[in-house]
Design a protein around this motif. Sequence first.
Motif, PDB file in Angstrom:
ATOM      1  N   ARG A 108      15.827  34.049 -11.355  1.00 22.35           N
ATOM      2  CA  ARG A 108      15.538  35.457 -11.627  1.00 22.35           C
ATOM      3  C   ARG A 108      14.056  35.625 -11.920  1.00 22.35           C
ATOM      4  NH1 ARG A 108      15.232  36.365 -17.110  1.00 22.35           N
ATOM      5  NH2 ARG A 108      15.700  34.556 -18.356  1.00 22.35           N
ATOM      6  N   SER A 109      13.566  36.839 -11.800  1.00 25.76           N
ATOM      7  CA  SER A 109      12.155  37.084 -12.083  1.00 25.76           C
ATOM      8  C   SER A 109      11.972  37.243 -13.595  1.00 25.76           C
ATOM      9  CB  SER A 109      11.675  38.334 -11.360  1.00 25.76           C
ATOM     10  OG  SER A 109      12.420  39.452 -11.784  1.00 25.76           O
ATOM     11  N   LEU A 110      10.816  36.856 -14.079  1.00 26.02           N
ATOM     12  CA  LEU A 110      10.528  36.897 -15.509  1.00 26.02           C
ATOM     13  C   LEU A 110       9.730  38.147 -15.852  1.00 26.02           C
ATOM     14  CD1 LEU A 110       9.400  33.192 -16.052  1.00 26.02           C
ATOM     15  CD2 LEU A 110      11.665  34.154 -16.388  1.00 26.02           C
ATOM     16  N   ASN A 111      10.000  38.705 -17.038  1.00 25.62           N
ATOM     17  CA  ASN A 111       9.163  39.809 -17.498  1.00 25.62           C
ATOM     18  C   ASN A 111       7.914  39.222 -18.155  1.00 25.62           C
ATOM     19  OD1 ASN A 111       9.749  39.150 -20.217  1.00 25.62           O
ATOM     20  ND2 ASN A 111      11.518  40.512 -20.246  1.00 25.62           N
ATOM     21  N   THR A 164       6.829  39.046 -21.252  1.00 26.96           N
ATOM     22  CA  THR A 164       7.058  38.244 -22.455  1.00 26.96           C
ATOM     23  C   THR A 164       7.590  36.861 -22.085  1.00 26.96           C
ATOM     24  OG1 THR A 164       7.583  40.264 -23.672  1.00 26.96           O
ATOM     25  CG2 THR A 164       8.265  38.196 -24.675  1.00 26.96           C
ATOM     26  N   GLU A 165       8.506  36.809 -21.139  1.00 23.46           N
ATOM     27  CA  GLU A 165       9.061  35.523 -20.717  1.00 23.46           C
ATOM     28  C   GLU A 165       8.002  34.676 -20.007  1.00 23.46           C
ATOM     29  OE1 GLU A 165      13.747  36.634 -19.957  1.00 23.46           O
ATOM     30  OE2 GLU A 165      12.263  37.206 -18.451  1.00 23.46           O
ATOM     31  N   ARG A 166       7.143  35.307 -19.221  1.00 20.03           N
ATOM     32  CA  ARG A 166       6.058  34.560 -18.560  1.00 20.03           C
ATOM     33  C   ARG A 166       5.102  33.980 -19.596  1.00 20.03           C
ATOM     34  NH1 ARG A 166       6.306  38.693 -14.693  1.00 20.03           N
ATOM     35  NH2 ARG A 166       4.606  39.820 -15.701  1.00 20.03           N
ATOM     36  N   PHE A 167       4.759  34.771 -20.633  1.00 20.31           N
ATOM     37  CA  PHE A 167       3.872  34.286 -21.693  1.00 20.31           C
ATOM     38  C   PHE A 167       4.524  33.122 -22.442  1.00 20.31           C
ATOM     39  CE2 PHE A 167       2.462  34.359 -26.134  1.00 20.31           C
ATOM     40  CZ  PHE A 167       1.099  34.142 -25.954  1.00 20.31           C
ATOM     41  N   THR A 168       5.802  33.274 -22.784  1.00 18.82           N
ATOM     42  CA  THR A 168       6.518  32.201 -23.482  1.00 18.82           C
ATOM     43  C   THR A 168       6.575  30.941 -22.621  1.00 18.82           C
ATOM     44  OG1 THR A 168       7.856  33.842 -24.632  1.00 18.82           O
ATOM     45  CG2 THR A 168       8.693  31.593 -24.610  1.00 18.82           C
ATOM     46  N   ALA A 169       6.852  31.106 -21.336  1.00 16.56           N
ATOM     47  CA  ALA A 169       6.907  29.952 -20.429  1.00 16.56           C
ATOM     48  C   ALA A 169       5.548  29.265 -20.357  1.00 16.56           C
ATOM     49  CB  ALA A 169       7.358  30.396 -19.041  1.00 16.56           C
TER      50      ALA A 169
END
Length: 137
Positions: free
Chosen positions: A76-79, A81-86
């Motif tokens: 799935r694509s990341l928002n 916040t999820e991209r920053f956390t990753a």
Amino acid sequence: MTVHKSQQRHTHVKQLLGKMDPEVAASFTYKQRKALDKVINTRGWNNHQIDFRPTLAFPFLPWSFYIVFLGGVNKRSLNSTERFTAAMVFVTALTIVGMMVLGLVFVILYLLKSWLGIDLFPNESLGIWDQFKDLFK
């Protein structure tokens, strides 16, 4: 009281329909509800390469706790916040691995220095060389 799987499956569809606008939920035909039931209860979408779900039950507490650790390819694509956390997790993991590699390099260099008989600080030793030699006696 045990709930049969068929009742549980219908409960999931009812919960889904209950979250919709009542007019939209009422517009579903029997065939469409069955299709929803089939899609909701298909386990293919949640198969993970790593699926660790331990339960912790304490005898003196009325509740049990669970921990879920899942791993696999993210489809799935990341928002944002999820991209920053990753990115932060990647940088942290890279830093930890880098420090471990650097530590290993220092230990190897120390052993090489000791093997060659180079004494940088007279009468001082970490004892690593002696322990290393003891492994091969």
